[in-house]
Design a protein around this motif. Structure first.
Motif, PDB file in Angstrom:
ATOM      1  N   GLN A  58       0.800  -1.227   0.000  1.00  0.00           N
ATOM      2  CA  GLN A  58       0.000   0.000   0.000  1.00  0.00           C
ATOM      3  C   GLN A  58       0.833   1.277   0.000  1.00  0.00           C
ATOM      4  OE1 GLN A  58      -3.404   0.359  -0.317  1.00  0.00           O
ATOM      5  NE2 GLN A  58      -3.225  -1.810  -0.832  1.00  0.00           N
ATOM      6  N   ILE A  59       2.047   1.210   0.484  1.00  0.00           N
ATOM      7  CA  ILE A  59       2.870   2.421   0.565  1.00  0.00           C
ATOM      8  C   ILE A  59       3.777   2.602  -0.648  1.00  0.00           C
ATOM      9  CG2 ILE A  59       2.812   2.442   3.085  1.00  0.00           C
ATOM     10  CD1 ILE A  59       5.730   1.415   3.019  1.00  0.00           C
ATOM     11  N   LEU A  60       3.710   1.670  -1.590  1.00  0.00           N
ATOM     12  CA  LEU A  60       4.562   1.737  -2.767  1.00  0.00           C
ATOM     13  C   LEU A  60       3.934   2.584  -3.873  1.00  0.00           C
ATOM     14  CD1 LEU A  60       5.589  -2.036  -3.009  1.00  0.00           C
ATOM     15  CD2 LEU A  60       6.892  -0.161  -1.977  1.00  0.00           C
ATOM     16  N   ARG A  61       4.814   3.158  -4.701  1.00  0.00           N
ATOM     17  CA  ARG A  61       4.344   3.827  -5.915  1.00  0.00           C
ATOM     18  C   ARG A  61       3.868   2.737  -6.885  1.00  0.00           C
ATOM     19  NH1 ARG A  61       9.722   5.800  -5.737  1.00  0.00           N
ATOM     20  NH2 ARG A  61      10.024   4.585  -7.639  1.00  0.00           N
ATOM     21  N   PRO A  62       3.064   3.100  -7.881  1.00  0.00           N
ATOM     22  CA  PRO A  62       2.577   2.095  -8.828  1.00  0.00           C
ATOM     23  C   PRO A  62       3.688   1.285  -9.506  1.00  0.00           C
ATOM     24  CG  PRO A  62       1.298   4.087  -9.060  1.00  0.00           C
ATOM     25  CD  PRO A  62       2.430   4.408  -8.104  1.00  0.00           C
ATOM     26  N   ASP A  63       4.779   1.935  -9.893  1.00  0.00           N
ATOM     27  CA  ASP A  63       5.873   1.201 -10.540  1.00  0.00           C
ATOM     28  C   ASP A  63       6.541   0.239  -9.560  1.00  0.00           C
ATOM     29  OD1 ASP A  63       6.877   3.665  -9.300  1.00  0.00           O
ATOM     30  OD2 ASP A  63       8.838   3.123 -10.147  1.00  0.00           O
ATOM     31  N   GLN A  64       6.653   0.649  -8.312  1.00  0.00           N
ATOM     32  CA  GLN A  64       7.228  -0.229  -7.290  1.00  0.00           C
ATOM     33  C   GLN A  64       6.287  -1.397  -6.994  1.00  0.00           C
ATOM     34  OE1 GLN A  64       7.649   2.812  -4.285  1.00  0.00           O
ATOM     35  NE2 GLN A  64       9.895   2.744  -4.457  1.00  0.00           N
ATOM     36  N   ALA A  65       4.978  -1.103  -6.930  1.00  0.00           N
ATOM     37  CA  ALA A  65       3.990  -2.142  -6.654  1.00  0.00           C
ATOM     38  C   ALA A  65       4.010  -3.213  -7.738  1.00  0.00           C
ATOM     39  CB  ALA A  65       2.598  -1.532  -6.522  1.00  0.00           C
ATOM     40  N   GLU A  66       4.201  -2.804  -8.981  1.00  0.00           N
ATOM     41  CA  GLU A  66       4.259  -3.755 -10.086  1.00  0.00           C
ATOM     42  C   GLU A  66       5.448  -4.709  -9.914  1.00  0.00           C
ATOM     43  OE1 GLU A  66       4.878  -3.419 -14.831  1.00  0.00           O
ATOM     44  OE2 GLU A  66       3.534  -1.942 -13.930  1.00  0.00           O
ATOM     45  N   LYS A  67       6.607  -4.171  -9.567  1.00  0.00           N
ATOM     46  CA  LYS A  67       7.800  -5.006  -9.330  1.00  0.00           C
ATOM     47  C   LYS A  67       7.594  -5.894  -8.100  1.00  0.00           C
ATOM     48  CE  LYS A  67      11.112  -1.775 -11.309  1.00  0.00           C
ATOM     49  NZ  LYS A  67      12.223  -0.853 -11.028  1.00  0.00           N
ATOM     50  N   PHE A  68       6.997  -5.330  -7.091  1.00  0.00           N
ATOM     51  CA  PHE A  68       6.713  -6.059  -5.856  1.00  0.00           C
ATOM     52  C   PHE A  68       5.807  -7.255  -6.145  1.00  0.00           C
ATOM     53  CE2 PHE A  68       4.249  -6.674  -1.933  1.00  0.00           C
ATOM     54  CZ  PHE A  68       5.251  -6.732  -0.980  1.00  0.00           C
ATOM     55  N   ASP A  69       4.742  -7.005  -6.915  1.00  0.00           N
ATOM     56  CA  ASP A  69       3.811  -8.080  -7.267  1.00  0.00           C
ATOM     57  C   ASP A  69       4.527  -9.207  -8.011  1.00  0.00           C
ATOM     58  OD1 ASP A  69       1.801  -6.578  -6.111  1.00  0.00           O
ATOM     59  OD2 ASP A  69       0.936  -5.918  -8.025  1.00  0.00           O
ATOM     60  N   ARG A  70       5.366  -8.830  -8.955  1.00  0.00           N
ATOM     61  CA  ARG A  70       6.108  -9.862  -9.703  1.00  0.00           C
ATOM     62  C   ARG A  70       7.010 -10.665  -8.772  1.00  0.00           C
ATOM     63  NH1 ARG A  70       6.682  -5.780 -13.716  1.00  0.00           N
ATOM     64  NH2 ARG A  70       8.819  -5.403 -13.065  1.00  0.00           N
ATOM     65  N   ALA A  71       7.663  -9.990  -7.836  1.00  0.00           N
ATOM     66  CA  ALA A  71       8.553 -10.681  -6.899  1.00  0.00           C
ATOM     67  C   ALA A  71       7.778 -11.639  -5.990  1.00  0.00           C
ATOM     68  CB  ALA A  71       9.330  -9.667  -6.062  1.00  0.00           C
ATOM     69  N   VAL A  72       6.609 -11.213  -5.546  1.00  0.00           N
ATOM     70  CA  VAL A  72       5.779 -12.068  -4.684  1.00  0.00           C
ATOM     71  C   VAL A  72       5.313 -13.294  -5.459  1.00  0.00           C
ATOM     72  CG1 VAL A  72       3.577 -12.201  -3.441  1.00  0.00           C
ATOM     73  CG2 VAL A  72       5.077 -10.228  -3.114  1.00  0.00           C
ATOM     74  N   VAL A  73       4.818 -13.085  -6.670  1.00  0.00           N
ATOM     75  CA  VAL A  73       4.348 -14.201  -7.491  1.00  0.00           C
ATOM     76  C   VAL A  73       5.500 -15.167  -7.778  1.00  0.00           C
ATOM     77  CG1 VAL A  73       3.458 -14.827  -9.780  1.00  0.00           C
ATOM     78  CG2 VAL A  73       2.386 -12.981  -8.481  1.00  0.00           C
ATOM     79  N   LYS A  74       6.662 -14.630  -8.107  1.00  0.00           N
ATOM     80  CA  LYS A  74       7.827 -15.480  -8.377  1.00  0.00           C
ATOM     81  C   LYS A  74       8.202 -16.297  -7.148  1.00  0.00           C
ATOM     82  CE  LYS A  74      12.578 -15.426  -9.955  1.00  0.00           C
ATOM     83  NZ  LYS A  74      13.720 -14.616 -10.367  1.00  0.00           N
ATOM     84  N   ALA A  75       8.201 -15.665  -5.988  1.00  0.00           N
ATOM     85  CA  ALA A  75       8.553 -16.374  -4.749  1.00  0.00           C
ATOM     86  C   ALA A  75       7.569 -17.501  -4.443  1.00  0.00           C
ATOM     87  CB  ALA A  75       8.605 -15.388  -3.572  1.00  0.00           C
ATOM     88  N   LEU A  76       6.304 -17.285  -4.775  1.00  0.00           N
ATOM     89  CA  LEU A  76       5.284 -18.295  -4.504  1.00  0.00           C
ATOM     90  C   LEU A  76       5.229 -19.411  -5.540  1.00  0.00           C
ATOM     91  CD1 LEU A  76       2.400 -15.983  -3.296  1.00  0.00           C
ATOM     92  CD2 LEU A  76       3.719 -17.584  -1.904  1.00  0.00           C
ATOM     93  N   THR A  77       5.809 -19.194  -6.712  1.00  0.00           N
ATOM     94  CA  THR A  77       5.684 -20.176  -7.792  1.00  0.00           C
ATOM     95  C   THR A  77       6.998 -20.797  -8.233  1.00  0.00           C
ATOM     96  OG1 THR A  77       5.767 -18.447  -9.478  1.00  0.00           O
ATOM     97  CG2 THR A  77       3.573 -19.131  -8.706  1.00  0.00           C
ATOM     98  N   GLN A  78       8.116 -20.297  -7.738  1.00  0.00           N
ATOM     99  CA  GLN A  78       9.396 -20.845  -8.204  1.00  0.00           C
ATOM    100  C   GLN A  78       9.617 -22.259  -7.702  1.00  0.00           C
ATOM    101  OE1 GLN A  78      12.414 -18.198  -6.856  1.00  0.00           O
ATOM    102  NE2 GLN A  78      12.448 -18.971  -4.792  1.00  0.00           N
ATOM    103  N   ASP A  79      10.297 -23.012  -8.507  1.00  0.00           N
ATOM    104  CA  ASP A  79      10.642 -24.392  -8.172  1.00  0.00           C
ATOM    105  C   ASP A  79      11.899 -24.362  -7.322  1.00  0.00           C
ATOM    106  OD1 ASP A  79      10.964 -27.097  -8.058  1.00  0.00           O
ATOM    107  OD2 ASP A  79      11.164 -27.391 -10.215  1.00  0.00           O
ATOM    108  N   GLU A  80      11.857 -24.988  -6.160  1.00  0.00           N
ATOM    109  CA  GLU A  80      12.976 -24.921  -5.209  1.00  0.00           C
ATOM    110  C   GLU A  80      13.975 -26.062  -5.360  1.00  0.00           C
ATOM    111  OE1 GLU A  80      11.979 -24.091  -1.188  1.00  0.00           O
ATOM    112  OE2 GLU A  80      10.229 -22.917  -1.779  1.00  0.00           O
ATOM    113  N   ARG A  81      14.010 -26.719  -6.460  1.00  0.00           N
ATOM    114  CA  ARG A  81      14.959 -27.828  -6.629  1.00  0.00           C
ATOM    115  C   ARG A  81      16.363 -27.358  -6.684  1.00  0.00           C
ATOM    116  NH1 ARG A  81      12.018 -31.238 -11.235  1.00  0.00           N
ATOM    117  NH2 ARG A  81      10.008 -30.622 -10.539  1.00  0.00           N
TER     118      ARG A  81
END
Length: 81
Positions: A58-81
């Protein structure tokens, strides 16, 4: 503080699960109850973590929020092998 309390609760749940396994030597009612209890604590920790993540977003600028969202999605979906 709440995170630490939930982590301690999960530790206690693990100890109860260990005791139930030791007592029943199989998937009996005590083991089942201990598993359900530990899942409840894990679920609460996940909810608290998500609330924190969304509060930070909520405290991020829109461009930061977009990067943040990608990082969260990547962390939740990456394969940990």
């Amino acid at each position: 503080v709440k995170r630490r309390a939930l982590e301690l609760e999960m530790r206690a749940d693990n100890a109860r699960l260990a005791a139930a396994i030791e007592a029943e030597h199989g998937y009996g009612p005590r083991v089942s109850q201990a598993v359900d209890r530990s899942h409840a604590a894990m679920g609460e920790l996940q909810k608290e973590t998500l609330a924190h993540i969304f509060a930070m977003r909520q405290i991020l600028r829109p461009d930061q929020a977009e990067k943040f969202d990608r990082a969260v999605v990547k962390a939740l979906t990456q394969d940990e092998r």
